[in-house]
Write an enzyme that holds these catalytic residues in place. Structure first.
Site, PDB file in Angstrom:
ATOM      1  N   CYS A 122       0.842  -1.200   0.000  1.00 33.77           N
ATOM      2  CA  CYS A 122       0.000   0.000   0.000  1.00 33.77           C
ATOM      3  C   CYS A 122       0.875   1.247   0.000  1.00 33.77           C
ATOM      4  O   CYS A 122       0.631   2.194  -0.752  1.00 33.77           O
ATOM      5  CB  CYS A 122      -0.921  -0.012   1.220  1.00 33.77           C
ATOM      6  N   CYS A 142      -6.467  -2.105   7.316  1.00 30.80           N
ATOM      7  CA  CYS A 142      -7.288  -0.909   7.499  1.00 30.80           C
ATOM      8  C   CYS A 142      -8.498  -0.852   6.572  1.00 30.80           C
ATOM      9  O   CYS A 142      -9.502  -0.238   6.914  1.00 30.80           O
ATOM     10  CB  CYS A 142      -6.430   0.343   7.319  1.00 30.80           C
TER      11      CYS A 142
END
Length: 263
Positions: free
Chosen positions: A4, A100
């Site tokens: 990410c 997340c």
């Protein structure tokens, strides 16, 4: 977090910020950026319990020159106190422990829902190839894992706890072994990135972390073009292919890359 950071936060987001004319991009990562004689240096956070430098090893000179990590010199306690003083609603927000972007459940739940046709049961075998159980799909397991293993009486009767030693995606099998079977002295690391942007001229000593919260282990790193060999001073447990091995010189991050194989 590593992928990410590489593709989204410090890839697409940083590119967009600079395109809009921003002077810099600041994030809440716990790490420090310093400028030295030979360029930018990436260092561990002051609060080592929250240090996130491990997931930032792919950052190079271009990115570090445009990034700011303002929390790197603060402890988490200091950050929360300052946030409370400013009246921020996140001052007492619980820390996230999972991925997340998954609102509920774990990554296993997500994989089962989105890739049901690929997450299929298969055999669990011991080191001699004898079937000792069945797994729910190789995506549900990682090297070194013990919990969730559905083992038959023959494996349980040995008395020694069994752990995932290796995963074979071609045959859709998982091999288990005792804890001693997970110990390795060396590994090869692929797609290696160096913060300085330069490949070291020869072998060097470093402290190597093979998991985000694992203690660093003393090792000798021999760089090659695009990959490196890491030989540890003492055997390391459960070196998982795909997991990052990150090289440090005390609190300075040298570089790192995904583990390709271990021995």
């Amino acid at each position: 977090c590593i992928r990410c950071n590489e593709t989204i936060k410090f890839g697409l987001l940083l590119k967009k910020a600079l395109a809009l004319g921003a002077d810099a991009l600041a994030t809440g990562h716990y790490a420090r950026i310093e400028e030295g004689e030979d360029g930018y240096i990436l260092k561990k956070a002051v609060d080592e319990r929250k240090d996130q430098s491990y997931v930032l090893y792919q950052l190079g000179q271009h990115e570090l020159g445009a990034l700011r990590f303002p929390l790197g010199s603060w402890t988490k306690t200091e950050v929360r106190r300052r946030a409370a003083e400013l009246g921020l609603i996140t001052a007492a927000k619980p820390e996230s422990q999972e991925i997340c972007f998954i609102a509920e459940g774990s990554y296993r739940t997500l994989l089962k829902a989105r890739f049901a046709d690929r997450v299929v049961p298969g055999s669990i075998v011991d080191e001699s190839g004898v079937v000792v159980g069945e797994h729910e799909g190789i995506a549900m397991y990682t090297v070194g894992q013990r919990s969730g293993l559905q083992l038959g009486p023959s494996a349980r009767s040995s008395g020694a706890p069994m752990y995932v030693k290796s995963i074979n995606p071609v045959s859709n099998t998982i091999t288990v072994a005792s804890n001693e079977g997970l110990l390795r002295d060396a590994c090869t690391v692929e797609d290696v990135r160096y913060v300085s942007g330069r490949i070291p001229m020869g072998a060097f000593s470093a402290q190597v972390k093979v998991r985000s919260h694992a203690p660093a282990a003393e090792a000798q790193v021999t760089p090659q073009r695009g990959w490196a060999e890491v030989r540890f001073q003492s055997s390391q447990r459960a070196l998982a292919p795909g997991q990052a091995a990150v090289f440090y010189d005390d609190d300075r991050l040298i570089g790192g890359g995904p583990i390709a194989a271990s021995r």
